[in-house]
Design a protein around this motif. Structure first.
Motif, PDB file in Angstrom:
ATOM      1  N   LYS A  40     -53.923  29.877 -10.617  1.00 52.86           N
ATOM      2  CA  LYS A  40     -55.279  30.364 -10.877  1.00 52.86           C
ATOM      3  C   LYS A  40     -56.280  29.925  -9.815  1.00 52.86           C
ATOM      4  CE  LYS A  40     -54.443  30.762 -15.822  1.00 52.86           C
ATOM      5  NZ  LYS A  40     -54.920  30.493 -17.198  1.00 52.86           N
ATOM      6  N   GLY A  41     -55.797  29.842  -8.581  1.00 51.96           N
ATOM      7  CA  GLY A  41     -56.699  29.586  -7.468  1.00 51.96           C
ATOM      8  C   GLY A  41     -57.195  30.893  -6.879  1.00 51.96           C
ATOM      9  N   PRO A  42     -57.957  30.841  -5.775  1.00 49.58           N
ATOM     10  CA  PRO A  42     -58.461  32.068  -5.149  1.00 49.58           C
ATOM     11  C   PRO A  42     -57.325  32.976  -4.696  1.00 49.58           C
ATOM     12  CG  PRO A  42     -59.572  30.123  -4.273  1.00 49.58           C
ATOM     13  CD  PRO A  42     -58.417  29.627  -5.087  1.00 49.58           C
ATOM     14  N   VAL A  43     -57.644  34.252  -4.603  1.00 50.71           N
ATOM     15  CA  VAL A  43     -56.694  35.248  -4.106  1.00 50.71           C
ATOM     16  C   VAL A  43     -57.119  35.630  -2.694  1.00 50.71           C
ATOM     17  CG1 VAL A  43     -55.785  37.575  -4.444  1.00 50.71           C
ATOM     18  CG2 VAL A  43     -56.214  36.105  -6.413  1.00 50.71           C
ATOM     19  N   TYR A  44     -56.152  35.796  -1.787  1.00 52.64           N
ATOM     20  CA  TYR A  44     -56.460  36.067  -0.384  1.00 52.64           C
ATOM     21  C   TYR A  44     -55.959  37.461   0.000  1.00 52.64           C
ATOM     22  CZ  TYR A  44     -57.551  31.122  -0.203  1.00 52.64           C
ATOM     23  OH  TYR A  44     -58.109  29.888  -0.440  1.00 52.64           O
ATOM     24  N   VAL A  45     -56.862  38.260   0.564  1.00 50.24           N
ATOM     25  CA  VAL A  45     -56.551  39.627   0.972  1.00 50.24           C
ATOM     26  C   VAL A  45     -56.386  39.661   2.486  1.00 50.24           C
ATOM     27  CG1 VAL A  45     -57.329  42.028   0.981  1.00 50.24           C
ATOM     28  CG2 VAL A  45     -57.876  40.551  -0.969  1.00 50.24           C
ATOM     29  N   TYR A  46     -55.174  40.011   2.937  1.00 51.93           N
ATOM     30  CA  TYR A  46     -54.885  40.120   4.356  1.00 51.93           C
ATOM     31  C   TYR A  46     -54.817  41.593   4.750  1.00 51.93           C
ATOM     32  CZ  TYR A  46     -53.352  35.214   4.083  1.00 51.93           C
ATOM     33  OH  TYR A  46     -53.291  33.864   3.895  1.00 51.93           O
ATOM     34  N   ARG A  47     -55.316  41.902   5.942  1.00 50.85           N
ATOM     35  CA  ARG A  47     -55.215  43.260   6.466  1.00 50.85           C
ATOM     36  C   ARG A  47     -54.689  43.206   7.886  1.00 50.85           C
ATOM     37  NH1 ARG A  47     -60.435  47.005   7.619  1.00 50.85           N
ATOM     38  NH2 ARG A  47     -60.405  45.784   9.559  1.00 50.85           N
ATOM     39  N   SER A  48     -53.766  44.112   8.204  1.00 51.75           N
ATOM     40  CA  SER A  48     -53.155  44.105   9.530  1.00 51.75           C
ATOM     41  C   SER A  48     -52.707  45.509   9.895  1.00 51.75           C
ATOM     42  CB  SER A  48     -51.950  43.152   9.555  1.00 51.75           C
ATOM     43  OG  SER A  48     -51.248  43.260  10.784  1.00 51.75           O
ATOM     44  N   GLN A  49     -52.580  45.774  11.190  1.00 46.32           N
ATOM     45  CA  GLN A  49     -52.020  47.044  11.648  1.00 46.32           C
ATOM     46  C   GLN A  49     -50.521  46.917  11.896  1.00 46.32           C
ATOM     47  OE1 GLN A  49     -55.024  48.021  14.858  1.00 46.32           O
ATOM     48  NE2 GLN A  49     -55.151  49.921  13.680  1.00 46.32           N
ATOM     49  N   ARG A  50     -49.977  45.758  11.577  1.00 49.10           N
ATOM     50  CA  ARG A  50     -48.526  45.557  11.597  1.00 49.10           C
ATOM     51  C   ARG A  50     -48.056  45.298  10.180  1.00 49.10           C
ATOM     52  NH1 ARG A  50     -47.388  40.654  15.360  1.00 49.10           N
ATOM     53  NH2 ARG A  50     -45.308  41.010  14.478  1.00 49.10           N
ATOM     54  N   PRO A  51     -46.879  45.773   9.805  1.00 46.77           N
ATOM     55  CA  PRO A  51     -46.382  45.543   8.436  1.00 46.77           C
ATOM     56  C   PRO A  51     -46.207  44.058   8.164  1.00 46.77           C
ATOM     57  CG  PRO A  51     -45.108  47.256   9.550  1.00 46.77           C
ATOM     58  CD  PRO A  51     -45.960  46.603  10.602  1.00 46.77           C
ATOM     59  N   PHE A  52     -46.421  43.673   6.914  1.00 44.77           N
ATOM     60  CA  PHE A  52     -46.192  42.301   6.491  1.00 44.77           C
ATOM     61  C   PHE A  52     -44.737  42.158   6.060  1.00 44.77           C
ATOM     62  CE2 PHE A  52     -50.733  42.900   5.723  1.00 44.77           C
ATOM     63  CZ  PHE A  52     -51.257  41.772   6.352  1.00 44.77           C
ATOM     64  N   ASP A  53     -44.074  41.118   6.551  1.00 42.86           N
ATOM     65  CA  ASP A  53     -42.717  40.865   6.093  1.00 42.86           C
ATOM     66  C   ASP A  53     -42.721  39.629   5.208  1.00 42.86           C
ATOM     67  OD1 ASP A  53     -42.768  38.638   7.770  1.00 42.86           O
ATOM     68  OD2 ASP A  53     -41.891  39.751   9.436  1.00 42.86           O
ATOM     69  N   SER A  54     -41.532  39.184   4.824  1.00 42.63           N
ATOM     70  CA  SER A  54     -41.432  38.091   3.858  1.00 42.63           C
ATOM     71  C   SER A  54     -41.641  36.707   4.467  1.00 42.63           C
ATOM     72  CB  SER A  54     -40.056  38.134   3.176  1.00 42.63           C
ATOM     73  OG  SER A  54     -39.030  38.032   4.147  1.00 42.63           O
ATOM     74  N   SER A  55     -41.826  36.635   5.796  1.00 42.79           N
ATOM     75  CA  SER A  55     -41.982  35.316   6.413  1.00 42.79           C
ATOM     76  C   SER A  55     -43.316  35.227   7.156  1.00 42.79           C
ATOM     77  CB  SER A  55     -40.829  35.059   7.396  1.00 42.79           C
ATOM     78  OG  SER A  55     -40.815  36.022   8.416  1.00 42.79           O
ATOM     79  N   HIS A  56     -44.118  34.285   6.753  1.00 40.79           N
ATOM     80  CA  HIS A  56     -45.390  33.978   7.414  1.00 40.79           C
ATOM     81  C   HIS A  56     -46.269  35.202   7.628  1.00 40.79           C
ATOM     82  CE1 HIS A  56     -43.681  30.048   8.041  1.00 40.79           C
ATOM     83  NE2 HIS A  56     -42.685  30.559   8.729  1.00 40.79           N
ATOM     84  N   PRO A  57     -46.606  35.954   6.575  1.00 44.48           N
ATOM     85  CA  PRO A  57     -47.468  37.127   6.765  1.00 44.48           C
ATOM     86  C   PRO A  57     -48.877  36.756   7.213  1.00 44.48           C
ATOM     87  CG  PRO A  57     -47.193  36.652   4.434  1.00 44.48           C
ATOM     88  CD  PRO A  57     -46.235  35.764   5.173  1.00 44.48           C
ATOM     89  N   SER A  58     -49.304  35.531   6.916  1.00 47.33           N
ATOM     90  CA  SER A  58     -50.665  35.141   7.256  1.00 47.33           C
ATOM     91  C   SER A  58     -50.870  34.967   8.759  1.00 47.33           C
ATOM     92  CB  SER A  58     -51.038  33.848   6.539  1.00 47.33           C
ATOM     93  OG  SER A  58     -50.181  32.797   6.946  1.00 47.33           O
TER      94      SER A  58
END
Length: 398
Positions: A40-58
Protein backbone atom coordinates in the motif's frame (compact mmCIF):
# COMPACT_ATOMS: atom_id res chain seq x y z
CA UNK A 1 14.46 -9.21 -8.30
CA UNK A 2 14.02 -12.71 -9.72
CA UNK A 3 10.81 -14.01 -8.18
CA UNK A 4 7.36 -12.85 -9.25
CA UNK A 5 5.09 -14.37 -6.64
CA UNK A 6 5.89 -14.93 -2.99
CA UNK A 7 4.05 -17.62 -1.02
CA UNK A 8 3.16 -17.55 2.67
CA UNK A 9 0.72 -19.93 4.38
CA UNK A 10 -0.60 -21.02 0.96
CA UNK A 11 -1.67 -17.44 0.12
CA UNK A 12 -0.24 -15.70 -2.93
CA UNK A 13 1.55 -12.42 -2.31
CA UNK A 14 0.94 -10.35 -5.45
CA UNK A 15 2.43 -6.84 -5.20
CA UNK A 16 1.14 -5.76 -8.60
CA UNK A 17 -1.68 -3.64 -9.94
CA UNK A 18 -4.43 -5.37 -11.93
CA UNK A 19 -7.25 -4.50 -14.32
CA UNK A 20 -5.05 -2.02 -16.15
CA UNK A 21 -7.11 -0.21 -18.80
CA UNK A 22 -6.64 2.76 -21.07
CA UNK A 23 -8.90 5.45 -22.54
CA UNK A 24 -7.88 8.00 -25.16
CA UNK A 25 -9.25 11.37 -26.25
CA UNK A 26 -7.32 13.66 -28.60
CA UNK A 27 -3.75 13.60 -27.26
CA UNK A 28 -4.78 12.80 -23.67
CA UNK A 29 -4.81 9.29 -22.31
CA UNK A 30 -6.05 7.99 -18.98
CA UNK A 31 -4.66 4.88 -17.34
CA UNK A 32 -6.80 3.22 -14.68
CA UNK A 33 -5.99 0.21 -12.54
CA UNK A 34 -6.83 -1.63 -9.34
CA UNK A 35 -4.20 -1.27 -6.64
CA UNK A 36 -2.64 -4.30 -5.02
CA UNK A 37 -4.19 -5.31 -1.72
CA UNK A 38 -0.83 -6.64 -0.50
CA UNK A 39 1.31 -3.48 -0.71
CA UNK A 40 0.00 0.00 0.00
CA UNK A 41 2.79 2.39 -0.87
CA UNK A 42 2.80 4.85 -3.80
CA UNK A 43 2.27 3.58 -7.33
CA UNK A 44 4.81 4.54 -10.01
CA UNK A 45 3.86 5.15 -13.65
CA UNK A 46 6.67 4.63 -16.17
CA UNK A 47 6.49 5.69 -19.81
CA UNK A 48 8.95 4.71 -22.53
CA UNK A 49 9.25 4.37 -26.30
CA UNK A 50 10.89 1.00 -25.73
CA UNK A 51 8.92 -2.03 -24.47
CA UNK A 52 9.25 -2.90 -20.80
CA UNK A 53 10.59 -6.36 -20.09
CA UNK A 54 10.69 -8.35 -16.87
CA UNK A 55 14.14 -7.11 -15.81
CA UNK A 56 14.85 -3.60 -14.56
CA UNK A 57 12.06 -1.74 -16.42
CA UNK A 58 12.78 1.40 -14.41
CA UNK A 59 16.08 1.85 -16.25
CA UNK A 60 14.14 3.02 -19.29
CA UNK A 61 12.38 6.04 -17.79
CA UNK A 62 11.75 8.23 -14.76
CA UNK A 63 8.37 7.46 -13.14
CA UNK A 64 5.50 9.64 -12.02
CA UNK A 65 4.43 8.95 -8.45
CA UNK A 66 0.71 8.39 -7.81
CA UNK A 67 -0.61 7.96 -4.23
CA UNK A 68 -2.05 4.59 -3.28
CA UNK A 69 -5.82 4.46 -3.73
CA UNK A 70 -6.05 6.96 -6.61
CA UNK A 71 -6.04 4.23 -9.24
CA UNK A 72 -5.68 6.47 -12.30
CA UNK A 73 -3.34 8.82 -14.11
CA UNK A 74 -3.85 11.18 -17.07
CA UNK A 75 -0.92 11.69 -19.42
CA UNK A 76 -0.43 14.06 -22.35
CA UNK A 77 1.34 12.74 -25.44
CA UNK A 78 3.62 15.23 -27.21
CA UNK A 79 4.84 13.41 -30.33
CA UNK A 80 3.91 10.48 -32.62
CA UNK A 81 5.15 6.96 -32.00
CA UNK A 82 4.43 3.90 -29.90
CA UNK A 83 4.45 4.60 -26.17
CA UNK A 84 4.70 1.88 -23.54
CA UNK A 85 3.46 2.19 -19.94
CA UNK A 86 4.41 0.19 -16.88
CA UNK A 87 2.69 0.53 -13.48
CA UNK A 88 4.83 -0.50 -10.49
CA UNK A 89 3.53 -0.94 -6.95
CA UNK A 90 5.53 -0.28 -3.79
CA UNK A 91 5.16 -0.92 -0.07
CA UNK A 92 5.09 1.63 2.74
CA UNK A 93 8.81 1.17 3.36
CA UNK A 94 9.59 2.38 -0.17
CA UNK A 95 10.44 -0.92 -1.84
CA UNK A 96 9.31 -1.00 -5.48
CA UNK A 97 8.15 -4.16 -7.20
CA UNK A 98 9.50 -3.46 -10.68
CA UNK A 99 8.39 -6.59 -12.49
CA UNK A 100 6.68 -5.99 -15.81
CA UNK A 101 3.88 -8.45 -16.50
CA UNK A 102 2.54 -8.56 -20.10
CA UNK A 103 -1.24 -7.96 -20.19
CA UNK A 104 -1.01 -7.29 -16.45
CA UNK A 105 0.71 -4.07 -15.39
CA UNK A 106 1.95 -3.01 -18.84
CA UNK A 107 0.08 -1.50 -21.77
CA UNK A 108 0.93 0.38 -24.98
CA UNK A 109 -0.56 3.12 -27.15
CA UNK A 110 0.08 4.23 -30.72
CA UNK A 111 0.21 7.97 -31.39
CA UNK A 112 -0.42 9.11 -34.95
CA UNK A 113 -0.24 12.55 -36.50
CA UNK A 114 -3.18 13.51 -38.71
CA UNK A 115 -3.26 15.73 -41.79
CA UNK A 116 -3.94 18.79 -39.64
CA UNK A 117 -0.98 18.00 -37.42
CA UNK A 118 -3.15 17.01 -34.45
CA UNK A 119 -2.09 13.93 -32.53
CA UNK A 120 -4.51 11.02 -32.16
CA UNK A 121 -3.99 8.23 -29.62
CA UNK A 122 -5.20 4.66 -30.02
CA UNK A 123 -4.39 1.53 -28.06
CA UNK A 124 -1.69 -0.68 -29.51
CA UNK A 125 -3.73 -3.73 -30.45
CA UNK A 126 -0.99 -5.84 -31.97
CA UNK A 127 -1.24 -9.24 -30.26
CA UNK A 128 1.79 -11.20 -29.12
CA UNK A 129 3.12 -13.56 -31.78
CA UNK A 130 2.77 -16.53 -29.41
CA UNK A 131 -1.03 -16.22 -29.18
CA UNK A 132 -3.21 -18.63 -31.12
CA UNK A 133 -6.81 -17.86 -32.07
CA UNK A 134 -8.71 -21.14 -32.22
CA UNK A 135 -12.02 -19.37 -32.98
CA UNK A 136 -12.40 -18.96 -36.73
CA UNK A 137 -15.58 -16.90 -37.04
CA UNK A 138 -18.49 -15.45 -35.07
CA UNK A 139 -21.75 -13.73 -35.98
CA UNK A 140 -24.80 -12.50 -34.10
CA UNK A 141 -28.30 -11.80 -35.40
CA UNK A 142 -31.69 -10.90 -33.94
CA UNK A 143 -34.24 -13.71 -34.00
CA UNK A 144 -37.54 -12.38 -32.63
CA UNK A 145 -37.02 -11.49 -28.96
CA UNK A 146 -33.59 -13.16 -28.77
CA UNK A 147 -30.11 -12.98 -30.26
CA UNK A 148 -28.64 -15.99 -32.04
CA UNK A 149 -24.85 -16.30 -31.84
CA UNK A 150 -23.13 -18.69 -34.24
CA UNK A 151 -19.43 -19.41 -34.28
CA UNK A 152 -16.94 -21.82 -35.81
CA UNK A 153 -13.90 -23.27 -34.04
CA UNK A 154 -10.80 -25.12 -35.17
CA UNK A 155 -12.16 -28.35 -33.67
CA UNK A 156 -10.28 -27.92 -30.40
CA UNK A 157 -11.60 -29.63 -27.26
CA UNK A 158 -11.26 -26.38 -25.34
CA UNK A 159 -14.24 -24.74 -23.61
CA UNK A 160 -15.71 -21.68 -25.40
CA UNK A 161 -16.84 -18.77 -23.18
CA UNK A 162 -19.31 -16.21 -24.53
CA UNK A 163 -18.86 -12.54 -23.57
CA UNK A 164 -21.42 -9.76 -24.08
CA UNK A 165 -20.80 -6.01 -23.86
CA UNK A 166 -22.50 -2.71 -24.62
CA UNK A 167 -19.11 -1.60 -25.99
CA UNK A 168 -17.35 -3.03 -29.02
CA UNK A 169 -14.80 -5.65 -27.97
CA UNK A 170 -11.64 -4.71 -29.84
CA UNK A 171 -8.90 -5.82 -27.44
CA UNK A 172 -8.32 -7.76 -24.24
CA UNK A 173 -8.87 -4.68 -22.07
CA UNK A 174 -12.42 -4.39 -23.43
CA UNK A 175 -13.22 -7.74 -21.82
CA UNK A 176 -13.03 -6.01 -18.43
CA UNK A 177 -16.19 -4.10 -19.34
CA UNK A 178 -17.95 -7.19 -20.69
CA UNK A 179 -19.99 -9.82 -18.85
CA UNK A 180 -19.75 -13.59 -19.21
CA UNK A 181 -23.00 -14.93 -20.63
CA UNK A 182 -22.14 -18.61 -20.30
CA UNK A 183 -19.20 -21.02 -20.35
CA UNK A 184 -19.21 -24.14 -22.49
CA UNK A 185 -21.53 -22.67 -25.14
CA UNK A 186 -22.28 -24.51 -28.38
CA UNK A 187 -23.11 -22.99 -31.74
CA UNK A 188 -25.74 -21.75 -32.33
CA UNK A 189 -26.40 -20.21 -28.91
CA UNK A 190 -29.52 -18.18 -28.02
CA UNK A 191 -29.15 -15.17 -25.75
CA UNK A 192 -31.94 -13.05 -24.24
CA UNK A 193 -30.46 -9.58 -23.50
CA UNK A 194 -32.43 -6.46 -22.52
CA UNK A 195 -34.37 -5.01 -25.51
CA UNK A 196 -33.53 -1.56 -26.76
CA UNK A 197 -29.79 -1.81 -26.04
CA UNK A 198 -27.06 -2.53 -28.60
CA UNK A 199 -24.71 -5.42 -27.77
CA UNK A 200 -21.45 -6.90 -29.03
CA UNK A 201 -20.26 -10.49 -28.49
CA UNK A 202 -16.97 -12.36 -28.30
CA UNK A 203 -15.93 -16.01 -27.92
CA UNK A 204 -12.79 -16.86 -25.91
CA UNK A 205 -11.49 -20.26 -24.83
CA UNK A 206 -11.65 -20.79 -21.06
CA UNK A 207 -8.23 -22.44 -21.07
CA UNK A 208 -6.68 -19.40 -22.80
CA UNK A 209 -8.26 -17.10 -20.21
CA UNK A 210 -6.77 -19.06 -17.31
CA UNK A 211 -3.31 -18.91 -18.92
CA UNK A 212 -3.60 -15.24 -19.82
CA UNK A 213 -3.10 -16.22 -23.47
CA UNK A 214 -5.93 -14.15 -24.98
CA UNK A 215 -6.19 -12.57 -28.40
CA UNK A 216 -9.08 -10.48 -29.71
CA UNK A 217 -9.46 -10.15 -33.45
CA UNK A 218 -12.57 -8.17 -34.48
CA UNK A 219 -14.52 -9.97 -37.15
CA UNK A 220 -13.01 -13.33 -36.20
CA UNK A 221 -13.76 -14.00 -32.53
CA UNK A 222 -15.53 -10.70 -31.77
CA UNK A 223 -18.49 -9.16 -33.56
CA UNK A 224 -18.00 -5.76 -35.18
CA UNK A 225 -21.64 -4.79 -35.64
CA UNK A 226 -24.02 -4.34 -32.71
CA UNK A 227 -27.27 -6.25 -32.46
CA UNK A 228 -30.34 -4.87 -30.72
CA UNK A 229 -33.68 -6.45 -29.94
CA UNK A 230 -36.39 -3.91 -30.85
CA UNK A 231 -38.55 -2.58 -28.06
CA UNK A 232 -42.15 -3.76 -28.06
CA UNK A 233 -44.38 -1.22 -29.81
CA UNK A 234 -46.68 -1.11 -26.77
CA UNK A 235 -43.83 0.10 -24.55
CA UNK A 236 -43.98 3.89 -24.50
CA UNK A 237 -41.14 4.68 -22.14
CA UNK A 238 -38.77 5.42 -25.00
CA UNK A 239 -39.31 6.13 -28.65
CA UNK A 240 -37.28 7.04 -31.69
CA UNK A 241 -38.01 10.69 -31.06
CA UNK A 242 -36.73 10.64 -27.49
CA UNK A 243 -34.14 13.32 -26.78
CA UNK A 244 -32.22 14.31 -23.70
CA UNK A 245 -33.98 16.33 -21.06
CA UNK A 246 -32.60 19.88 -20.62
CA UNK A 247 -30.09 20.53 -17.88
CA UNK A 248 -31.69 22.77 -15.23
CA UNK A 249 -29.41 24.38 -12.67
CA UNK A 250 -29.58 22.75 -9.26
CA UNK A 251 -30.40 25.68 -6.97
CA UNK A 252 -28.64 24.21 -3.97
CA UNK A 253 -28.34 27.62 -2.32
CA UNK A 254 -32.12 27.79 -2.09
CA UNK A 255 -32.51 24.44 -0.40
CA UNK A 256 -33.43 24.22 3.24
CA UNK A 257 -30.58 22.74 5.26
CA UNK A 258 -31.03 19.03 5.85
CA UNK A 259 -33.36 18.41 2.91
CA UNK A 260 -31.96 15.92 0.44
CA UNK A 261 -34.56 16.14 -2.31
CA UNK A 262 -34.35 18.84 -4.94
CA UNK A 263 -37.29 21.14 -5.70
CA UNK A 264 -39.03 20.99 -9.01
CA UNK A 265 -37.23 23.31 -11.43
CA UNK A 266 -38.69 25.08 -14.44
CA UNK A 267 -37.25 24.30 -17.86
CA UNK A 268 -35.71 27.49 -19.31
CA UNK A 269 -37.21 28.78 -22.55
CA UNK A 270 -35.01 28.58 -25.66
CA UNK A 271 -33.11 31.67 -26.77
CA UNK A 272 -34.42 33.76 -29.63
CA UNK A 273 -32.49 33.44 -32.92
CA UNK A 274 -30.94 36.87 -32.33
CA UNK A 275 -29.79 35.99 -28.81
CA UNK A 276 -28.46 32.61 -29.93
CA UNK A 277 -26.38 34.33 -32.63
CA UNK A 278 -24.97 36.80 -30.12
CA UNK A 279 -23.95 33.98 -27.78
CA UNK A 280 -22.34 32.11 -30.68
CA UNK A 281 -20.30 35.22 -31.59
CA UNK A 282 -19.07 35.56 -28.01
CA UNK A 283 -18.10 31.88 -27.84
CA UNK A 284 -16.30 32.06 -31.17
CA UNK A 285 -13.98 34.78 -29.86
CA UNK A 286 -13.24 32.95 -26.62
CA UNK A 287 -9.64 32.56 -25.54
CA UNK A 288 -9.00 30.92 -22.12
CA UNK A 289 -6.11 33.17 -21.08
CA UNK A 290 -8.17 36.30 -21.61
CA UNK A 291 -11.06 35.19 -19.43
CA UNK A 292 -11.82 35.38 -15.74
CA UNK A 293 -12.95 32.19 -13.97
CA UNK A 294 -16.64 31.44 -14.39
CA UNK A 295 -18.78 31.04 -11.30
CA UNK A 296 -20.09 27.62 -12.25
CA UNK A 297 -23.03 26.01 -10.50
CA UNK A 298 -23.76 22.25 -10.44
CA UNK A 299 -26.14 21.08 -13.15
CA UNK A 300 -28.24 17.92 -13.39
CA UNK A 301 -30.57 16.25 -15.85
CA UNK A 302 -34.25 16.66 -15.04
CA UNK A 303 -34.78 12.90 -15.31
CA UNK A 304 -32.29 12.34 -12.47
CA UNK A 305 -34.18 14.73 -10.21
CA UNK A 306 -37.41 12.77 -10.44
CA UNK A 307 -38.47 10.00 -8.07
CA UNK A 308 -39.36 6.44 -8.97
CA UNK A 309 -38.03 3.84 -11.44
CA UNK A 310 -35.40 1.26 -10.69
CA UNK A 311 -32.29 -0.35 -12.12
CA UNK A 312 -29.31 1.74 -13.15
CA UNK A 313 -31.47 4.89 -13.34
CA UNK A 314 -32.31 4.47 -9.65
CA UNK A 315 -28.64 4.04 -8.73
CA UNK A 316 -27.62 7.16 -10.62
CA UNK A 317 -30.52 9.17 -9.18
CA UNK A 318 -29.45 8.16 -5.67
CA UNK A 319 -26.00 9.63 -6.28
CA UNK A 320 -27.33 12.82 -7.88
CA UNK A 321 -29.96 13.42 -5.21
CA UNK A 322 -27.49 12.47 -2.47
CA UNK A 323 -23.80 13.38 -2.42
CA UNK A 324 -23.93 15.39 -5.65
CA UNK A 325 -26.76 17.64 -4.44
CA UNK A 326 -25.07 18.05 -1.04
CA UNK A 327 -21.90 19.16 -2.83
CA UNK A 328 -19.92 16.39 -1.19
CA UNK A 329 -17.74 16.26 -4.29
CA UNK A 330 -15.22 13.72 -3.02
CA UNK A 331 -17.95 11.25 -2.11
CA UNK A 332 -19.83 11.95 -5.35
CA UNK A 333 -16.65 11.31 -7.32
CA UNK A 334 -16.05 7.99 -5.59
CA UNK A 335 -19.66 6.88 -6.05
CA UNK A 336 -19.71 7.83 -9.74
CA UNK A 337 -16.42 6.02 -10.41
CA UNK A 338 -17.89 2.94 -8.73
CA UNK A 339 -21.09 3.34 -10.77
CA UNK A 340 -19.07 3.46 -14.00
CA UNK A 341 -16.97 0.45 -13.05
CA UNK A 342 -19.57 -1.88 -14.62
CA UNK A 343 -21.09 -1.62 -18.11
CA UNK A 344 -23.96 0.87 -18.46
CA UNK A 345 -26.18 1.95 -21.33
CA UNK A 346 -24.75 4.68 -23.53
CA UNK A 347 -27.21 7.26 -22.15
CA UNK A 348 -26.60 6.38 -18.48
CA UNK A 349 -22.82 6.36 -18.92
CA UNK A 350 -22.88 9.77 -20.62
CA UNK A 351 -24.94 11.33 -17.82
CA UNK A 352 -22.74 9.77 -15.13
CA UNK A 353 -19.57 11.03 -16.81
CA UNK A 354 -21.10 14.50 -17.00
CA UNK A 355 -21.61 14.44 -13.22
CA UNK A 356 -18.15 12.98 -12.69
CA UNK A 357 -16.63 15.79 -14.73
CA UNK A 358 -18.37 18.33 -12.50
CA UNK A 359 -17.15 16.52 -9.38
CA UNK A 360 -13.58 16.75 -10.67
CA UNK A 361 -14.11 20.42 -11.54
CA UNK A 362 -15.29 21.31 -8.05
CA UNK A 363 -12.39 19.40 -6.46
CA UNK A 364 -9.89 21.44 -8.50
CA UNK A 365 -8.87 18.56 -10.78
CA UNK A 366 -9.32 20.27 -14.18
CA UNK A 367 -7.38 17.77 -16.29
CA UNK A 368 -9.55 14.90 -15.08
CA UNK A 369 -12.66 17.05 -15.52
CA UNK A 370 -11.65 17.98 -19.06
CA UNK A 371 -11.22 14.32 -19.97
CA UNK A 372 -14.75 13.48 -18.80
CA UNK A 373 -16.34 16.41 -20.62
CA UNK A 374 -14.50 15.49 -23.82
CA UNK A 375 -15.93 11.98 -23.57
CA UNK A 376 -19.54 13.24 -23.46
CA UNK A 377 -19.20 15.78 -26.28
CA UNK A 378 -21.02 13.56 -28.76
CA UNK A 379 -23.97 13.05 -26.41
CA UNK A 380 -24.32 16.53 -24.92
CA UNK A 381 -22.45 18.91 -27.19
CA UNK A 382 -23.72 22.25 -25.88
CA UNK A 383 -23.54 21.35 -22.19
CA UNK A 384 -20.09 19.78 -22.57
CA UNK A 385 -18.75 22.81 -24.48
CA UNK A 386 -19.80 25.11 -21.64
CA UNK A 387 -17.97 23.05 -19.03
CA UNK A 388 -14.93 22.50 -21.25
CA UNK A 389 -14.63 26.29 -21.51
CA UNK A 390 -14.81 26.67 -17.73
CA UNK A 391 -12.33 23.83 -17.20
CA UNK A 392 -9.82 25.37 -19.62
CA UNK A 393 -10.03 28.63 -17.70
CA UNK A 394 -9.46 26.75 -14.44
CA UNK A 395 -6.39 25.06 -15.92
CA UNK A 396 -4.91 28.34 -17.16
CA UNK A 397 -5.38 30.00 -13.77
CA UNK A 398 -3.44 27.34 -11.88
Amino acid sequence: MSSVLLFAQEAVFAPFVSRLTIEAKNNLIRLTWKDSADVKGPVYVYRSQRPFDSSHPSLLAEPVEVPYGVGSYIDEIEEPGTWHYFIASSDISGQKYEIAIPMGNTISVVVQQGITGQLAVTEDRRPPVSQVMGIQSISASVQGDAVSITFRTDGSAKTPVLYRSVHEIKNTQDLLRAVIVQSGVKSPFTDYPVPGISYYYSIIYEEDISRGNIQIQPGVNATQRPVEIPLDSSWNGMGDGLRSMPLPTISINNLVSGIDNLPELAVPAPLSPEAAKAVADITRNFHPKNQTPLQKQPRAFAQDLETGSGGEDYSLKAIVQGSFTKRDWQKAKEELIQYLSIPRTVQAEARARFYLGQSYYFTAAPREALFEFLLVQNSYEEEAAEWIQATLIQMNKR
